[in-house]
Write an enzyme that holds these catalytic residues in place. Structure first.
Site, PDB file in Angstrom:
ATOM      1  N   CYS A  74      13.643  10.656   9.452  1.00 28.49           N
ATOM      2  CA  CYS A  74      14.051   9.492  10.063  1.00 28.49           C
ATOM      3  C   CYS A  74      15.200   9.177   9.681  1.00 28.49           C
ATOM      4  CB  CYS A  74      13.136   8.143   9.477  1.00 28.49           C
ATOM      5  SG  CYS A  74      11.323   8.639   9.825  1.00 28.49           S
TER       6      CYS A  74
ATOM      7  N   CYS B 193       4.049  -2.544  11.276  1.00 25.73           N
ATOM      8  CA  CYS B 193       4.243  -1.099  11.670  1.00 25.73           C
ATOM      9  C   CYS B 193       5.398  -1.125  12.656  1.00 25.73           C
ATOM     10  CB  CYS B 193       3.072  -0.239  11.808  1.00 25.73           C
ATOM     11  SG  CYS B 193       1.699  -0.460  10.762  1.00 25.73           S
TER      12      CYS B 193
ATOM     13  N   LYS C  67      10.872  -2.323  13.618  1.00 23.74           N
ATOM     14  CA  LYS C  67       9.621  -2.910  13.984  1.00 23.74           C
ATOM     15  C   LYS C  67       9.509  -3.294  15.411  1.00 23.74           C
ATOM     16  CE  LYS C  67       6.383  -4.083  13.923  1.00 23.74           C
ATOM     17  NZ  LYS C  67       5.608  -5.033  15.131  1.00 23.74           N
TER      18      LYS C  67
ATOM     19  N   HIS D 242      11.261   2.979  16.999  1.00 22.47           N
ATOM     20  CA  HIS D 242      11.621   4.071  16.092  1.00 22.47           C
ATOM     21  C   HIS D 242      11.366   5.331  16.640  1.00 22.47           C
ATOM     22  CE1 HIS D 242      12.493   5.979  12.674  1.00 22.47           C
ATOM     23  NE2 HIS D 242      11.338   5.968  11.921  1.00 22.47           N
TER      24      HIS D 242
HETATM   25  N1  COA Z   1       3.710  -3.059  16.823  1.00 24.52           N
HETATM   26  C1  COA Z   1       3.025  -4.300  17.906  1.00 24.52           C
HETATM   27  N2  COA Z   1       2.491  -3.649  18.762  1.00 24.52           N
HETATM   28  C2  COA Z   1       1.864  -2.484  18.685  1.00 24.52           C
HETATM   29  C3  COA Z   1       2.382  -1.470  17.846  1.00 24.52           C
HETATM   30  C4  COA Z   1       3.403  -1.907  16.835  1.00 24.52           C
HETATM   31  N3  COA Z   1       3.714  -0.954  15.864  1.00 24.52           N
HETATM   32  N4  COA Z   1       2.060  -0.327  18.201  1.00 24.52           N
HETATM   33  C5  COA Z   1       1.143  -0.270  19.324  1.00 24.52           C
HETATM   34  N5  COA Z   1       1.183  -1.824  19.681  1.00 24.52           N
HETATM   35  C6  COA Z   1       0.697  -2.195  20.632  1.00 24.52           C
HETATM   36  C7  COA Z   1       0.521  -1.447  22.001  1.00 24.52           C
HETATM   37  O1  COA Z   1       1.804  -2.226  22.935  1.00 24.52           O
HETATM   38  C8  COA Z   1      -0.612  -1.779  22.718  1.00 24.52           C
HETATM   39  O2  COA Z   1      -0.650  -2.994  23.433  1.00 24.52           O
HETATM   40  P1  COA Z   1      -1.089  -3.509  24.585  1.00 24.52           P
HETATM   41  O3  COA Z   1      -2.698  -3.175  24.363  1.00 24.52           O
HETATM   42  O4  COA Z   1      -0.765  -4.866  24.988  1.00 24.52           O
HETATM   43  O5  COA Z   1      -0.764  -2.541  25.756  1.00 24.52           O
HETATM   44  C9  COA Z   1      -1.638  -1.718  21.551  1.00 24.52           C
HETATM   45  O6  COA Z   1      -0.844  -2.183  20.181  1.00 24.52           O
HETATM   46  C10 COA Z   1      -2.131  -0.633  21.292  1.00 24.52           C
HETATM   47  O7  COA Z   1      -1.304   0.561  21.168  1.00 24.52           O
HETATM   48  P2  COA Z   1      -1.558   2.037  20.870  1.00 24.52           P
HETATM   49  O8  COA Z   1      -0.570   2.949  21.199  1.00 24.52           O
HETATM   50  O9  COA Z   1      -3.087   2.429  21.240  1.00 24.52           O
HETATM   51  O10 COA Z   1      -1.458   1.723  19.090  1.00 24.52           O
HETATM   52  P3  COA Z   1      -2.089   2.643  18.174  1.00 24.52           P
HETATM   53  O11 COA Z   1      -3.241   2.022  17.558  1.00 24.52           O
HETATM   54  O12 COA Z   1      -2.448   4.109  18.663  1.00 24.52           O
HETATM   55  O13 COA Z   1      -1.010   2.955  17.214  1.00 24.52           O
HETATM   56  C11 COA Z   1      -0.090   2.433  15.036  1.00 24.52           C
HETATM   57  C12 COA Z   1      -0.574   1.991  16.366  1.00 24.52           C
HETATM   58  C13 COA Z   1       0.367   1.304  14.378  1.00 24.52           C
HETATM   59  C14 COA Z   1      -0.950   3.248  14.268  1.00 24.52           C
HETATM   60  C15 COA Z   1       1.070   3.378  15.663  1.00 24.52           C
HETATM   61  O14 COA Z   1       2.251   2.490  16.270  1.00 24.52           O
HETATM   62  C16 COA Z   1       1.855   4.111  14.249  1.00 24.52           C
HETATM   63  O15 COA Z   1       1.344   4.988  13.738  1.00 24.52           O
HETATM   64  N6  COA Z   1       2.930   3.469  13.991  1.00 24.52           N
HETATM   65  C17 COA Z   1       3.770   4.036  12.787  1.00 24.52           C
HETATM   66  C18 COA Z   1       4.863   5.210  13.189  1.00 24.52           C
HETATM   67  C19 COA Z   1       5.404   5.949  11.791  1.00 24.52           C
HETATM   68  O16 COA Z   1       4.693   6.288  11.071  1.00 24.52           O
HETATM   69  N7  COA Z   1       6.671   6.338  12.134  1.00 24.52           N
HETATM   70  C20 COA Z   1       7.350   6.900  10.983  1.00 24.52           C
HETATM   71  C21 COA Z   1       7.664   5.651   9.941  1.00 24.52           C
HETATM   72  S1  COA Z   1       8.364   6.536   8.438  1.00 24.52           S
END
Ligand code: COA
Length: 387
Positions: free
Chosen positions: A86, A209, A331, A335
């Site tokens: 990252c 997240c 956030k 990302h």
């Molecule tokens: N913040 C706010 N809303 C979020 C979100 C976030 N981080 N991630 C997804 N959403 C919302 C989506 O827009 C969707 O909304 P909707 O139903 O109104 O359309 C809903 O939540 C579901 O989205 P989805 O993509 O199915 O979520 P998910 O459960 O598959 O994934 C996380 C959510 C948090 C697990 C995923 O975003 C993630 O893994 N994030 C971390 C990424 C990471 O680790 N990056 C490297 C960092 S070191």
């Protein structure tokens, strides 16, 4: 100490789940960067380029440099792919600064790219995991949210801090994202929304997240001495710093402080010859809300355990005394891994030129970007001024 390099143009796609493929994203960010230069920056002026990308999903994980040369219209130019998880974007900016310092190169293109949302969910977890420790973390099933969840639990317990501080980071960054037309999420959330969201890795919930994102960003970097050939409003880079640490968090002496960030910051401040109090705002790597608190402390703006209070007092809001992540941060802005560090510099470019519109930080003179690879394994810090 004087200026080391200057940003003379910058471009940025919207971040989010986008239809465009990786080549189109690159093209669009680079075209916007060239279009933002006032005069004199031709494709033929570029004599070096760097591409920051992880190659998420396996897309052109080998030799993606040539794709940048093609899409930027600079075939023949030496291009190097920079991969520091990252922190790839920050590392690519550092490489560009080294290339122009002393006048070795005339004009350097830096692009950051990731296309993440077209990868199916189970594969996504795999590709998010590759930047963590393989033997002790990844193969044991620990995700990045899992590692940061452990760090957050320890931080809250060690310092007697309540979860409100984490909630407030999410509320503030979503509020800033709502003012950024390029952000993935442009909606405000309340502390109650953050509390009620599904848990991801306790104490971190959905709104703690960063999301999974597509996007690209690009910069044109010139030697400081020739910056005004291209624009009357260059943004100077005065100091860069980088650090690394043990890959697995268990090998480090402390879970709640990142040595790589601290060492990178010390090097960057020393190189820039300025003090912490001279910085107008910070762009920090808030991949999870806890990471913003750690960054504020590791960069030297709060004692260990004190960043939460600063946040709850409102100091880190856009109109506070130390604005943090006025663009919405990872956030809310999103990302796309390789693009993030370049995107942070894009925001600094807008803010220091007074072009950030409704999210403009008042009296922005100097800024700092902080870009982390993995859970604190690598970090880059860059310091900028308006000149
Ligand atoms: N913040 C706010 N809303 C979020 C979100 C976030 N981080 N991630 C997804 N959403 C919302 C989506 O827009 C969707 O909304 P909707 O139903 O109104 O359309 C809903 O939540 C579901 O989205 P989805 O993509 O199915 O979520 P998910 O459960 O598959 O994934 C996380 C959510 C948090 C697990 C995923 O975003 C993630 O893994 N994030 C971390 C990424 C990471 O680790 N990056 C490297 C960092 S070191």
């Amino acid at each position: 100490m004087g200026h080391r390099a200057a940003i003379v143009g910058a471009g940025h796609t919207r971040f989010g789940a986008l239809d465009a493929g990786p080549r189109a994203l690159l093209r669009s960010a680079v075209d916007e960067a060239f279009g933002s230069v006032d005069r004199g920056a031709e494709r033929s002026s570029i004599d070096e380029a760097f591409l920051a990308t992880l190659g998420f999903g396996g897309w052109q994980i080998g030799n993606s440099s040539a794709v940048l040369a093609e899409e930027a219209g600079v075939p023949g130019v030496p291009v190097t792919r920079v991969e520091n998880a990252c922190a790839s974007g920050g590392a690519a900016i550092r490489a560009a600064v080294r290339a122009v310092e002393g006048g070795a190169r005339r004009l350097v293109l830096v692009a950051g790219l990731e296309k993440m949302t077209d990868v199916p969910n189970a594969r996504r977890r795999y590709w998010l995991g590759v930047s963590g420790d393989t033997e002790w973390e990844r193969l044991a099933g620990l995700t990045f949210a899992g590692v940061y969840g452990l760090i957050a639990s320890r931080y809250l317990a060690e310092h007697g801090v309540g979860p409100e501080a984490l909630e407030e980071v999410a509320v503030k960054n979503h509020d800033n994202g709502a003012r950024n037309p390029k952000a993935q999420f442009q909606k405000r959330v309340s502390r109650a929304d953050v509390r009620a969201a599904p848990r991801v890795a306790d104490p971190l919930g959905l709104y703690d997240c960063c999301p999974v994102s597509d996007g690209a960003a690009a910069l044109l970097i010139a030697p400081a001495a020739s910056a005004r050939t291209y624009t009357d409003a260059p943004v100077y880079i005065d100091g860069v710093g980088a650090g690394s640490d043990f890959l697995a968090v268990q090998e480090r002496p402390e879970l709640t402080r990142f040595g790589a960030s601290r060492w990178a910051a010390d090097e960057a401040f020393h190189a820039a010859g300025c003090s912490r109090s001279e910085i107008s705002f910070l762009e920090v790597h808030d991949c999870f809300t806890i990471a913003e608190l750690l960054a504020i402390e590791d960069l030297g703006y709060a004692a260990p355990g004190a960043a939460g209070r600063l946040t709850l007092e409102g100091a880190t809001r856009r109109d506070g005394r130390l604005p943090v992540n006025p663009d919405g941060g990872l956030k809310a802005k999103g990302h796309p891994i390789g693009a993030t560090g370049v995107s942070q510099a894009y925001e600094v470019f807008q803010q220091l030129r007074g072009s950030a519109g409704p999210r403009q930080v008042a009296r922005a003179e100097r800024a700092l970007t902080h870009n982390v690879g993995g859970a604190g394994a690598t970090a880059c810090v860059t310091i900028y001024s308006r000149g």
